[in-house]
Design an enzyme around this catalytic site. Structure first.
Site, short mmCIF file in Angstrom:
data_model
loop_
_atom_site.label_atom_id
_atom_site.label_comp_id
_atom_site.label_asym_id
_atom_site.label_seq_id
_atom_site.Cartn_x
_atom_site.Cartn_y
_atom_site.Cartn_z
N ASP A 93 0.88 -1.18 0.00
CA ASP A 93 0.00 0.00 0.00
C ASP A 93 0.91 1.22 0.00
OD1 ASP A 93 -2.34 1.64 0.30
OD2 ASP A 93 -1.89 1.86 2.42
N SER A 94 0.32 2.38 -0.21
CA SER A 94 1.11 3.61 -0.15
C SER A 94 1.52 3.94 1.30
CB SER A 94 0.30 4.77 -0.73
OG SER A 94 -0.92 4.89 -0.04
N CYS A 129 -4.22 -1.32 -2.10
CA CYS A 129 -4.37 0.12 -2.26
C CYS A 129 -5.29 0.33 -3.44
CB CYS A 129 -2.99 0.73 -2.53
SG CYS A 129 -3.04 2.48 -2.95
N GLU A 143 -3.04 8.87 8.22
CA GLU A 143 -1.59 8.75 8.37
C GLU A 143 -1.09 9.50 9.62
OE1 GLU A 143 0.80 6.98 6.43
OE2 GLU A 143 -0.87 6.04 5.37
N CYS A 151 -10.97 3.15 -0.43
CA CYS A 151 -9.58 3.48 -0.11
C CYS A 151 -9.27 2.67 1.14
CB CYS A 151 -9.44 4.98 0.18
SG CYS A 151 -7.81 5.43 0.79
N HIS A 199 -7.39 3.12 3.47
CA HIS A 199 -7.25 3.90 4.70
C HIS A 199 -8.61 4.15 5.38
CE1 HIS A 199 -3.29 4.83 3.07
NE2 HIS A 199 -2.99 5.55 4.13
N1 DGL Z 1 -4.66 3.55 0.68
C1 DGL Z 1 -4.76 4.03 -0.63
C2 DGL Z 1 -6.00 3.63 -1.36
O1 DGL Z 1 -6.56 2.60 -1.04
C3 DGL Z 1 -4.36 5.38 -1.03
C4 DGL Z 1 -3.92 6.40 -0.12
C5 DGL Z 1 -3.05 7.38 -0.85
O2 DGL Z 1 -1.87 7.08 -0.93
O3 DGL Z 1 -3.53 8.39 -1.34
O4 DGL Z 1 -6.41 4.29 -2.28
#
Ligand code: DGL
Length: 277
Positions: free
Chosen positions: A17-18, A80, A159, A191, A193
């Site tokens: 993931d990012s 992600c 984050e 997302c 997150h």
């Molecule tokens: N967790 C990521 C997603 O599912 C992206 C978060 C990001 O880096 O902008 O899209």
């Protein structure tokens, strides 16, 4: 037991993931296939991906899979939505190991959840701009009505560990109240997150809207694929191991990650400059 089967099944599953969001997927994978070894990579030096171009996101995703290849992974999970929306096709044609994303599992789960056929999708700017969920949902059922909303401030909140409070609640209202006016009965948290913000999201959209988090369905997809490939970890294997890597400062990841996973993370290693070039 053939030696080839044994070698393949002993390999770990790679997840990237990012940043920290992919832990929502890792958690489900650990529950679904508890014997598997996992290697998680969070590209914390370059988060967020969701504000970046397709070209940049694809380059980052290719770097991430190359990094995971160092562990001889038997499969990669793109945990992600942004990376999966913008680069899954390129990843699949660039590497020989199976690679799965989170979009299709999330769309399938939303289809199973909706009763009135009105589905909301929230995600990063890049995910929403790609139209990936809408395309997938319409492929599954053309008559669905899909309403999308980018929520770019949600990722920095997560984050930073801001999972509730006044500011987050106010921002959630600004993003989500317009979606409610379309009469959605299902909302895809597009997302990885966002499940970390689900209590604020739930309060804003109300109990009557089903929240869909693609992590669970993705984990089931991992199990199905392992079975199909006959690549499940053997029963008599030793204790499963999960290793965590990040591309920047590990402490924040460890602290937040522990809070979220509800268990201690003994080590998070910072990867050197593998991404250069
Ligand atoms: N967790 C990521 C997603 O599912 C992206 C978060 C990001 O880096 O902008 O899209």
């Amino acid at each position: 037991m053939s030696e080839i089967w044994y070698k393949k099944s002993m390999k770990p599953i790679g997840i990237f993931d990012s940043g920290i969001g992919g832990l929502t997927v890792l958690k489900e994978i650990q529950e679904e296939v508890p014997r598997e070894d996992l290697v998680y990579f969070g590209d914390t030096a370059r988060v967020p991906y969701g504000t970046k171009s397709k070209e940049t996101i694809t380059k980052f995703s290719l770097d991430n899979v190359r990094f995971l290849q160092n562990f001889d992974v038997k499969m990669v999970v793109v945990a992600c939505n942004t990376a999966a929306s913008l680069s899954l096709d390129v990843l699949k044609t660039s590497f020989s190991m199976p690679i799965i994303g989170v979009i299709e599992p999330g769309a399938k789960e939303a289809l199973a959840a909706t009763k009135n056929g009105r589905i909301g999708v929230i995600g990063t700017k890049a995910t929403i701009g790609s139209g990936s969920y809408e395309a997938c949902l319409k492929r599954l059922k053309p008559s669905l009505k899909v309403y999308s909303q980018a929520c770019p401030l949600f990722v920095p909140f997560v984050e930073e560990g801001w999972l509730d409070g006044e500011v987050v609640t106010q921002v959630a209202k600004t993003y989500l109240e317009p979606l409610k006016t379309f009469g959605i009965d299902t909302l895809i948290l597009g997302c990885t997150h966002y499940p970390l913000l689900s209590s604020v999201i739930r309060k804003t959209v109300g109990e009557e809207v089903s929240l869909v988090n693609s992590a669970e369905e993705t984990a089931k997809e991992v199990r199905r694929l392992l079975t199909k490939l006959k690549a499940e970890a053997p029963r008599k294997k030793g204790n499963p191991e999960t290793r965590f890597f990040v591309s920047d400062e590990p402490e924040q990841f460890r602290t937040l990650g522990e809070r979220f996973l509800g268990r201690s993370i003994t080590s998070v290693a910072k990867v050197g400059d593998y991404v250069r070039g």
